[in-house]
Design a protein around this motif. Structure first.
Motif, PDB file in Angstrom:
ATOM      1  N   VAL A  29     -60.398 -22.818  -9.385  1.00  0.00           N
ATOM      2  CA  VAL A  29     -59.508 -21.697  -9.083  1.00  0.00           C
ATOM      3  C   VAL A  29     -58.141 -21.814  -9.762  1.00  0.00           C
ATOM      4  O   VAL A  29     -57.674 -22.908 -10.076  1.00  0.00           O
ATOM      5  CB  VAL A  29     -59.246 -21.556  -7.554  1.00  0.00           C
ATOM      6  N   GLU A  30     -57.539 -20.659  -9.945  1.00  0.00           N
ATOM      7  CA  GLU A  30     -56.103 -20.553 -10.182  1.00  0.00           C
ATOM      8  C   GLU A  30     -55.524 -20.285  -8.802  1.00  0.00           C
ATOM      9  O   GLU A  30     -55.956 -19.351  -8.118  1.00  0.00           O
ATOM     10  CB  GLU A  30     -55.834 -19.384 -11.133  1.00  0.00           C
ATOM     11  N   ALA A  31     -54.564 -21.097  -8.384  1.00  0.00           N
ATOM     12  CA  ALA A  31     -54.053 -20.980  -7.021  1.00  0.00           C
ATOM     13  C   ALA A  31     -52.548 -20.764  -7.026  1.00  0.00           C
ATOM     14  O   ALA A  31     -51.832 -21.327  -7.854  1.00  0.00           O
ATOM     15  CB  ALA A  31     -54.386 -22.241  -6.226  1.00  0.00           C
ATOM     16  N   VAL A  32     -52.090 -19.943  -6.105  1.00  0.00           N
ATOM     17  CA  VAL A  32     -50.673 -19.636  -5.975  1.00  0.00           C
ATOM     18  C   VAL A  32     -50.288 -19.793  -4.509  1.00  0.00           C
ATOM     19  O   VAL A  32     -50.980 -19.288  -3.627  1.00  0.00           O
ATOM     20  CB  VAL A  32     -50.375 -18.193  -6.445  1.00  0.00           C
ATOM     21  N   LEU A  33     -49.197 -20.525  -4.274  1.00  0.00           N
ATOM     22  CA  LEU A  33     -48.738 -20.754  -2.904  1.00  0.00           C
ATOM     23  C   LEU A  33     -47.443 -20.011  -2.619  1.00  0.00           C
ATOM     24  O   LEU A  33     -46.507 -20.027  -3.434  1.00  0.00           O
ATOM     25  CB  LEU A  33     -48.476 -22.246  -2.669  1.00  0.00           C
ATOM     26  N   PHE A  34     -47.410 -19.415  -1.440  1.00  0.00           N
ATOM     27  CA  PHE A  34     -46.190 -18.798  -0.916  1.00  0.00           C
ATOM     28  C   PHE A  34     -45.809 -19.534   0.353  1.00  0.00           C
ATOM     29  O   PHE A  34     -46.683 -19.891   1.149  1.00  0.00           O
ATOM     30  CB  PHE A  34     -46.439 -17.325  -0.563  1.00  0.00           C
ATOM     31  N   ASP A  35     -44.524 -19.739   0.564  1.00  0.00           N
ATOM     32  CA  ASP A  35     -44.053 -20.328   1.813  1.00  0.00           C
ATOM     33  C   ASP A  35     -43.962 -19.262   2.897  1.00  0.00           C
ATOM     34  O   ASP A  35     -43.488 -18.145   2.648  1.00  0.00           O
ATOM     35  CB  ASP A  35     -42.642 -20.908   1.631  1.00  0.00           C
ATOM     36  N   VAL A  36     -44.413 -19.650   4.105  1.00  0.00           N
ATOM     37  CA  VAL A  36     -44.135 -18.857   5.304  1.00  0.00           C
ATOM     38  C   VAL A  36     -43.642 -19.874   6.323  1.00  0.00           C
ATOM     39  O   VAL A  36     -44.428 -20.500   7.023  1.00  0.00           O
ATOM     40  CB  VAL A  36     -45.387 -18.152   5.864  1.00  0.00           C
ATOM     41  N   GLY A  37     -42.350 -20.087   6.373  1.00  0.00           N
ATOM     42  CA  GLY A  37     -41.830 -21.204   7.165  1.00  0.00           C
ATOM     43  C   GLY A  37     -42.409 -22.500   6.622  1.00  0.00           C
ATOM     44  O   GLY A  37     -42.380 -22.745   5.418  1.00  0.00           O
ATOM     45  N   GLU A  38     -42.991 -23.318   7.521  1.00  0.00           N
ATOM     46  CA  GLU A  38     -43.591 -24.588   7.093  1.00  0.00           C
ATOM     47  C   GLU A  38     -45.011 -24.400   6.583  1.00  0.00           C
ATOM     48  O   GLU A  38     -45.642 -25.349   6.137  1.00  0.00           O
ATOM     49  CB  GLU A  38     -43.631 -25.567   8.266  1.00  0.00           C
ATOM     50  N   ASN A  39     -45.522 -23.200   6.704  1.00  0.00           N
ATOM     51  CA  ASN A  39     -46.928 -22.934   6.369  1.00  0.00           C
ATOM     52  C   ASN A  39     -47.015 -22.154   5.069  1.00  0.00           C
ATOM     53  O   ASN A  39     -45.995 -21.788   4.486  1.00  0.00           O
ATOM     54  CB  ASN A  39     -47.577 -22.163   7.529  1.00  0.00           C
ATOM     55  N   HIS A  40     -48.224 -21.914   4.630  1.00  0.00           N
ATOM     56  CA  HIS A  40     -48.399 -21.248   3.345  1.00  0.00           C
ATOM     57  C   HIS A  40     -49.498 -20.202   3.392  1.00  0.00           C
ATOM     58  O   HIS A  40     -50.408 -20.266   4.220  1.00  0.00           O
ATOM     59  CB  HIS A  40     -48.786 -22.270   2.267  1.00  0.00           C
ATOM     60  N   VAL A  41     -49.366 -19.272   2.475  1.00  0.00           N
ATOM     61  CA  VAL A  41     -50.484 -18.426   2.088  1.00  0.00           C
ATOM     62  C   VAL A  41     -50.888 -18.895   0.695  1.00  0.00           C
ATOM     63  O   VAL A  41     -50.027 -19.114  -0.165  1.00  0.00           O
ATOM     64  CB  VAL A  41     -50.089 -16.936   2.054  1.00  0.00           C
ATOM     65  N   GLU A  42     -52.189 -19.103   0.507  1.00  0.00           N
ATOM     66  CA  GLU A  42     -52.716 -19.570  -0.780  1.00  0.00           C
ATOM     67  C   GLU A  42     -53.613 -18.481  -1.358  1.00  0.00           C
ATOM     68  O   GLU A  42     -54.648 -18.156  -0.772  1.00  0.00           O
ATOM     69  CB  GLU A  42     -53.516 -20.860  -0.547  1.00  0.00           C
ATOM     70  N   LEU A  43     -53.218 -17.928  -2.484  1.00  0.00           N
ATOM     71  CA  LEU A  43     -54.082 -16.979  -3.183  1.00  0.00           C
ATOM     72  C   LEU A  43     -54.945 -17.765  -4.151  1.00  0.00           C
ATOM     73  O   LEU A  43     -54.449 -18.642  -4.867  1.00  0.00           O
ATOM     74  CB  LEU A  43     -53.259 -15.951  -3.965  1.00  0.00           C
ATOM     75  N   ILE A  44     -56.231 -17.470  -4.171  1.00  0.00           N
ATOM     76  CA  ILE A  44     -57.124 -18.159  -5.106  1.00  0.00           C
ATOM     77  C   ILE A  44     -57.933 -17.137  -5.893  1.00  0.00           C
ATOM     78  O   ILE A  44     -58.510 -16.205  -5.344  1.00  0.00           O
ATOM     79  CB  ILE A  44     -58.062 -19.159  -4.385  1.00  0.00           C
ATOM     80  N   ALA A  45     -57.930 -17.353  -7.213  1.00  0.00           N
ATOM     81  CA  ALA A  45     -58.690 -16.497  -8.123  1.00  0.00           C
ATOM     82  C   ALA A  45     -59.630 -17.394  -8.921  1.00  0.00           C
ATOM     83  O   ALA A  45     -59.246 -18.493  -9.324  1.00  0.00           O
ATOM     84  CB  ALA A  45     -57.744 -15.747  -9.056  1.00  0.00           C
ATOM     85  N   PRO A  46     -60.867 -16.951  -9.145  1.00  0.00           N
ATOM     86  CA  PRO A  46     -61.850 -17.819  -9.806  1.00  0.00           C
ATOM     87  C   PRO A  46     -61.516 -18.073 -11.275  1.00  0.00           C
ATOM     88  O   PRO A  46     -61.034 -17.186 -11.976  1.00  0.00           O
ATOM     89  CB  PRO A  46     -63.167 -17.039  -9.684  1.00  0.00           C
ATOM     90  N   LEU A  47     -61.816 -19.300 -11.735  1.00  0.00           N
ATOM     91  CA  LEU A  47     -61.638 -19.639 -13.148  1.00  0.00           C
ATOM     92  C   LEU A  47     -62.820 -19.163 -13.981  1.00  0.00           C
ATOM     93  O   LEU A  47     -62.699 -18.992 -15.183  1.00  0.00           O
ATOM     94  CB  LEU A  47     -61.478 -21.156 -13.324  1.00  0.00           C
TER      95      LEU A  47
END
Ligand code: CO
Length: 135
Positions: A41-59
């Motif tokens: 995957v290509e992965a992108v992380l966003f902060d939400v406080g101490e937690n994250h949202v991780e977007l994943i797109a297939p390679l």
């Protein structure tokens, strides 16, 4: 065994479009972007406080996420729990009858150690364990 939810993983087929949504519409800071070969995957992380949202797109088309997208379309993909001892957590869960996708942790985003539990034994929720590199 778990300290908190580390992130929720969201499978996307339009990575740039969804980056714009999370960053510009929801206003979350984009803190990391990485090609994670071990997960395809290509992965992108966003902060939400101490937690994250991780977007994943297939390679590529043979990756697990590509197959997920073909079957389900974009959307919620997995929930990740944070642990300070992933090896011990995997052993405990196996002992309790949970089916593991990864018997051994592999290298995940930001040099974390990660392992997945099979949705068959988690009520159909793909579940990730993650041990951040700084632990
Ligand atoms: Co994840």
């Amino acid at each position: 065994m778990f300290d908190r939810i580390d992130h929720i993983g969201i499978a996307v087929d339009d990575l740039e479009g969804q980056i714009a949504h999370y960053r510009d519409v929801l206003g979350l800071p984009l803190v990391h972007r990485e090609t994670v070969e071990s997960q395809g995957v290509e992965a992108v992380l966003f902060d939400v406080g101490e937690n994250h949202v991780e977007l994943i797109a297939p390679l590529g088309p043979d990756t697990g996420v590509a197959k997920f997208l073909a079957k389900n379309g974009p959307g919620l993909h997995h929930v990740a729990y944070q642990t300070t001892d992933i090896v011990a957590a995997l052993a405990t869960l196996k002992e309790r009858g949970v089916q593991l996708i990864d018997e051994e942790p592999r290298v995940g985003i930001r040099d974390s150690r990660v392992a997945f539990l099979h949705p068959k034994s988690t009520g159909k929720v793909l579940t990730e364990l993650t041990q951040p590199a700084h632990h």
